[in-house]
Design a protein around this motif. Structure first.
Motif, PDB file in Angstrom:
ATOM      1  N   LEU A   1       2.177   1.556  -3.333  1.00 34.27           N
ATOM      2  CA  LEU A   1       0.902   2.322  -4.387  1.00 34.27           C
ATOM      3  C   LEU A   1       1.257   3.626  -4.322  1.00 34.27           C
ATOM      4  O   LEU A   1       1.105   4.588  -5.255  1.00 34.27           O
ATOM      5  N   LYS A   2       1.083   4.267  -3.258  1.00 30.42           N
ATOM      6  CA  LYS A   2       0.944   5.504  -2.124  1.00 30.42           C
ATOM      7  C   LYS A   2       2.102   6.521  -3.406  1.00 30.42           C
ATOM      8  O   LYS A   2       1.951   7.389  -3.451  1.00 30.42           O
ATOM      9  N   GLU A   3       3.318   5.873  -3.111  1.00 26.28           N
ATOM     10  CA  GLU A   3       4.482   6.213  -3.633  1.00 26.28           C
ATOM     11  C   GLU A   3       4.511   6.597  -5.346  1.00 26.28           C
ATOM     12  O   GLU A   3       4.854   7.727  -5.774  1.00 26.28           O
ATOM     13  N   ILE A   4       4.302   5.599  -5.581  1.00 28.77           N
ATOM     14  CA  ILE A   4       3.825   6.219  -6.794  1.00 28.77           C
ATOM     15  C   ILE A   4       2.441   6.684  -7.772  1.00 28.77           C
ATOM     16  O   ILE A   4       3.491   7.878  -8.737  1.00 28.77           O
ATOM     17  N   GLU A   5       1.631   6.693  -6.903  1.00 29.05           N
ATOM     18  CA  GLU A   5       1.037   7.608  -7.165  1.00 29.05           C
ATOM     19  C   GLU A   5       1.309   8.799  -6.929  1.00 29.05           C
ATOM     20  O   GLU A   5       0.722   9.564  -8.347  1.00 29.05           O
ATOM     21  N   TYR A   6       1.890   9.311  -6.288  1.00 29.91           N
ATOM     22  CA  TYR A   6       2.206  10.572  -5.711  1.00 29.91           C
ATOM     23  C   TYR A   6       2.661  11.233  -6.015  1.00 29.91           C
ATOM     24  O   TYR A   6       2.506  12.604  -7.139  1.00 29.91           O
ATOM     25  N   SER A   7       4.044  10.454  -6.941  1.00 28.81           N
ATOM     26  CA  SER A   7       5.060  10.440  -7.926  1.00 28.81           C
ATOM     27  C   SER A   7       4.140  10.970  -9.274  1.00 28.81           C
ATOM     28  O   SER A   7       4.889  11.768  -9.742  1.00 28.81           O
ATOM     29  N   LYS A   8       4.239   9.919  -9.062  1.00 26.30           N
ATOM     30  CA  LYS A   8       3.032  10.641 -10.522  1.00 26.30           C
ATOM     31  C   LYS A   8       2.651  11.730 -11.179  1.00 26.30           C
ATOM     32  O   LYS A   8       2.241  12.306 -12.467  1.00 26.30           O
ATOM     33  N   ASN A   9       1.735  11.856  -9.803  1.00 22.02           N
ATOM     34  CA  ASN A   9       0.919  12.798 -10.092  1.00 22.02           C
ATOM     35  C   ASN A   9       1.700  14.440 -10.159  1.00 22.02           C
ATOM     36  O   ASN A   9       0.779  14.927 -10.496  1.00 22.02           O
TER      37      ASN A   9
ATOM     38  N   GLU B   1       8.946   1.220 -12.422  1.00 21.97           N
ATOM     39  CA  GLU B   1       8.777   0.224 -11.888  1.00 21.97           C
ATOM     40  C   GLU B   1       8.927  -1.218 -12.254  1.00 21.97           C
ATOM     41  O   GLU B   1       9.258  -1.746 -13.341  1.00 21.97           O
TER      42      GLU B   1
ATOM     43  N   GLN C   1       0.947  -1.096  -0.011  1.00 21.16           N
ATOM     44  CA  GLN C   1       0.156   0.247  -0.276  1.00 21.16           C
ATOM     45  C   GLN C   1       0.809   1.235   0.040  1.00 21.16           C
ATOM     46  O   GLN C   1       1.007   2.278  -1.019  1.00 21.16           O
TER      47      GLN C   1
END
Length: 110
Positions: free
Chosen positions: A94-102, A109, A91
């Motif tokens: 996933l949040k770090e990936i989402e934040y980074s992409k945003n 990955e 989890q």
């Protein structure tokens, strides 16, 4: 170049963690150096904040924002690794990936 090393806490201080770090270094040529790898294992957080990470979802997110997202902001890109045991992103990763992409960061990955 600053790189954020996103990986499962269950892989902290493990052989797999070292293998991932080696992969990050190998992926870069001499033009990229020097590189600085930000390992979240070494981000200092209080014991109270550690408890919040394992608590309610909103507390988890607030600690991610306070410590980990702040570190990502200072990085040029992020390398995200799946958990060595489950072969899935945790989890937190996933949040770090989402934040980074945003934020428009380059996310690799693995």
């Amino acid at each position: 170049m600053k790189i954020y090393f996103s990986h499962s806490t269950s892989d902290y201080n493990d052989i797999f963690e070292n293998e991932c770090l080696q992969k990050i270094v190998i992926e870069h040529d001499e033009n990229d150096f020097p590189i600085e790898i930000i390992n979240p294992r070494f981000i200092k957080i209080s014991s109270e904040d550690i408890k919040k990470l394992k608590g309610k979802y909103r507390d988890f997110i607030s600690i991610m924002e306070k410590h980990y997202f702040k570190a990502i902001d200072d990085c040029d890109k992020i390398y995200a690794f799946k958990d060595s045991r489950t072969k899935k992103y945790t989890q937190g990763v996933l949040k770090e990936i989402e934040y980074s992409k945003n934020k428009g960061k380059r996310v690799i990955e693995l």
